[in-house]
Motif scaffolding. Structure first.
Motif, PDB file in Angstrom:
ATOM      1  N   LEU A  68       0.806  -1.215   0.000  1.00 58.94           N
ATOM      2  CA  LEU A  68       0.000   0.000   0.000  1.00 58.94           C
ATOM      3  C   LEU A  68       0.842   1.269   0.000  1.00 58.94           C
ATOM      4  N   SER A  69       2.152   1.123   0.143  1.00 58.40           N
ATOM      5  CA  SER A  69       3.013   2.304   0.149  1.00 58.40           C
ATOM      6  C   SER A  69       3.247   2.836  -1.262  1.00 58.40           C
ATOM      7  N   ALA A  70       2.972   2.027  -2.265  1.00 60.44           N
ATOM      8  CA  ALA A  70       3.168   2.450  -3.650  1.00 60.44           C
ATOM      9  C   ALA A  70       2.121   3.498  -4.017  1.00 60.44           C
ATOM     10  N   SER A  71       2.516   4.437  -4.838  1.00 63.88           N
ATOM     11  CA  SER A  71       1.590   5.502  -5.242  1.00 63.88           C
ATOM     12  C   SER A  71       0.819   5.137  -6.512  1.00 63.88           C
ATOM     13  N   GLN A  72       0.870   3.890  -6.893  1.00 68.79           N
ATOM     14  CA  GLN A  72       0.186   3.446  -8.099  1.00 68.79           C
ATOM     15  C   GLN A  72      -1.322   3.459  -7.907  1.00 68.79           C
ATOM     16  N   LEU A  73      -2.034   3.654  -8.999  1.00 63.39           N
ATOM     17  CA  LEU A  73      -3.491   3.636  -8.942  1.00 63.39           C
ATOM     18  C   LEU A  73      -4.053   2.222  -9.014  1.00 63.39           C
ATOM     19  N   ILE A  74      -3.213   1.277  -9.428  1.00 65.88           N
ATOM     20  CA  ILE A  74      -3.638  -0.117  -9.499  1.00 65.88           C
ATOM     21  C   ILE A  74      -2.783  -0.928  -8.541  1.00 65.88           C
ATOM     22  N   LEU A  75      -3.434  -1.552  -7.554  1.00 63.36           N
ATOM     23  CA  LEU A  75      -2.730  -2.399  -6.594  1.00 63.36           C
ATOM     24  C   LEU A  75      -2.809  -3.842  -7.066  1.00 63.36           C
ATOM     25  N   GLN A  76      -1.653  -4.479  -7.213  1.00 60.67           N
ATOM     26  CA  GLN A  76      -1.644  -5.891  -7.561  1.00 60.67           C
ATOM     27  C   GLN A  76      -0.449  -6.549  -6.908  1.00 60.67           C
ATOM     28  N   LEU A  77      -0.563  -7.843  -6.738  1.00 61.04           N
ATOM     29  CA  LEU A  77       0.522  -8.602  -6.128  1.00 61.04           C
ATOM     30  C   LEU A  77       1.633  -8.803  -7.144  1.00 61.04           C
ATOM     31  N   ASP A  78       2.834  -9.077  -6.637  1.00 60.26           N
ATOM     32  CA  ASP A  78       3.958  -9.350  -7.526  1.00 60.26           C
ATOM     33  C   ASP A  78       3.790 -10.667  -8.260  1.00 60.26           C
ATOM     34  N   LYS A  79       3.018 -11.577  -7.695  1.00 62.39           N
ATOM     35  CA  LYS A  79       2.817 -12.875  -8.338  1.00 62.39           C
ATOM     36  C   LYS A  79       1.616 -12.817  -9.271  1.00 62.39           C
ATOM     37  N   GLN A  80       1.680 -13.614 -10.338  1.00 60.01           N
ATOM     38  CA  GLN A  80       0.578 -13.710 -11.275  1.00 60.01           C
ATOM     39  C   GLN A  80       0.349 -15.170 -11.623  1.00 60.01           C
ATOM     40  N   VAL A  81      -0.892 -15.541 -11.801  1.00 53.93           N
ATOM     41  CA  VAL A  81      -1.214 -16.897 -12.227  1.00 53.93           C
ATOM     42  C   VAL A  81      -0.778 -17.043 -13.682  1.00 53.93           C
ATOM     43  N   VAL A  82       0.035 -18.043 -13.961  1.00 60.54           N
ATOM     44  CA  VAL A  82       0.467 -18.296 -15.329  1.00 60.54           C
ATOM     45  C   VAL A  82      -0.043 -19.633 -15.848  1.00 60.54           C
ATOM     46  N   SER A  83      -0.552 -20.469 -14.947  1.00 58.63           N
ATOM     47  CA  SER A  83      -1.093 -21.754 -15.354  1.00 58.63           C
ATOM     48  C   SER A  83      -2.057 -22.246 -14.280  1.00 58.63           C
ATOM     49  N   PHE A  84      -3.090 -22.922 -14.723  1.00 56.55           N
ATOM     50  CA  PHE A  84      -4.060 -23.482 -13.802  1.00 56.55           C
ATOM     51  C   PHE A  84      -4.539 -24.786 -14.419  1.00 56.55           C
ATOM     52  N   ASN A  85      -4.132 -25.902 -13.838  1.00 58.21           N
ATOM     53  CA  ASN A  85      -4.426 -27.213 -14.410  1.00 58.21           C
ATOM     54  C   ASN A  85      -4.878 -28.191 -13.342  1.00 58.21           C
ATOM     55  N   GLN A  86      -5.554 -29.235 -13.790  1.00 59.13           N
ATOM     56  CA  GLN A  86      -5.839 -30.369 -12.913  1.00 59.13           C
ATOM     57  C   GLN A  86      -4.733 -31.391 -13.129  1.00 59.13           C
ATOM     58  N   LEU A  87      -4.243 -31.946 -12.046  1.00 58.05           N
ATOM     59  CA  LEU A  87      -3.211 -32.977 -12.107  1.00 58.05           C
ATOM     60  C   LEU A  87      -3.739 -34.247 -11.474  1.00 58.05           C
ATOM     61  N   THR A  88      -3.250 -35.388 -11.968  1.00 57.51           N
ATOM     62  CA  THR A  88      -3.550 -36.667 -11.365  1.00 57.51           C
ATOM     63  C   THR A  88      -2.282 -37.158 -10.700  1.00 57.51           C
ATOM     64  N   VAL A  89      -2.346 -37.407  -9.393  1.00 56.47           N
ATOM     65  CA  VAL A  89      -1.186 -37.807  -8.607  1.00 56.47           C
ATOM     66  C   VAL A  89      -1.458 -39.183  -8.001  1.00 56.47           C
ATOM     67  N   PRO A  90      -0.485 -40.109  -8.080  1.00 60.28           N
ATOM     68  CA  PRO A  90      -0.708 -41.435  -7.496  1.00 60.28           C
ATOM     69  C   PRO A  90      -0.976 -41.346  -5.994  1.00 60.28           C
ATOM     70  N   LEU A  91      -1.908 -42.132  -5.535  1.00 60.60           N
ATOM     71  CA  LEU A  91      -2.297 -42.141  -4.133  1.00 60.60           C
ATOM     72  C   LEU A  91      -1.745 -43.411  -3.501  1.00 60.60           C
ATOM     73  N   GLY A  92      -0.430 -43.403  -3.242  1.00 59.87           N
ATOM     74  CA  GLY A  92       0.231 -44.574  -2.690  1.00 59.87           C
ATOM     75  C   GLY A  92      -0.182 -44.831  -1.250  1.00 59.87           C
ATOM     76  N   GLY A  93      -0.220 -46.106  -0.874  1.00 62.90           N
ATOM     77  CA  GLY A  93      -0.500 -46.470   0.499  1.00 62.90           C
ATOM     78  C   GLY A  93      -1.965 -46.361   0.886  1.00 62.90           C
ATOM     79  N   PHE A  94      -2.829 -46.206  -0.081  1.00 61.26           N
ATOM     80  CA  PHE A  94      -4.252 -46.075   0.231  1.00 61.26           C
ATOM     81  C   PHE A  94      -4.970 -47.355  -0.076  1.00 61.26           C
TER      82      PHE A  94
END
Length: 94
Positions: A68-94
């Motif tokens: 909030l210390s920035a004088s910018q009119l648009i506040l945004q985080l330094d991080k940005q979503v670059v990918s959003f996927n569903q993954l299938t991960v093995p469920l060992g020991g179940f």
């Protein structure tokens, strides 16, 4: 007036759509994507208004990671979503 950039995640659960903003940890839903999005924006606006009334808006936004210390009119985080996927991960020991 400053603007806040947030991420919107929408997924389908049964016959409803859920919209989630991870930065602010708020969620809403609707019967279709547009309604879920509209409701999420409304929930975010209410959250911001209420925390402003309580005098905790600055702390709320800083806790979410906004600089909030920035004088910018648009506040945004330094991080940005670059990918959003569903993954299938093995469920060992179940």
């Amino acid at each position: 007036m400053k603007n806040l950039v947030v991420t919107e995640e929408i997924w389908k659960e049964g016959n409803m759509y859920t919209a989630y903003c991870p930065e602010l940890d708020v969620v809403s839903c609707g019967r279709d994507i547009e309604e879920a999005r509209k409701n999420l924006i409304e929930v975010i606006e209410i959250q911001l208004e209420e925390t402003a009334k309580l005098g905790t808006l600055k702390a709320f936004l800083e806790e979410a990671g906004y600089d909030l210390s920035a004088s910018q009119l648009i506040l945004q985080l330094d991080k940005q979503v670059v990918s959003f996927n569903q993954l299938t991960v093995p469920l060992g020991g179940f």
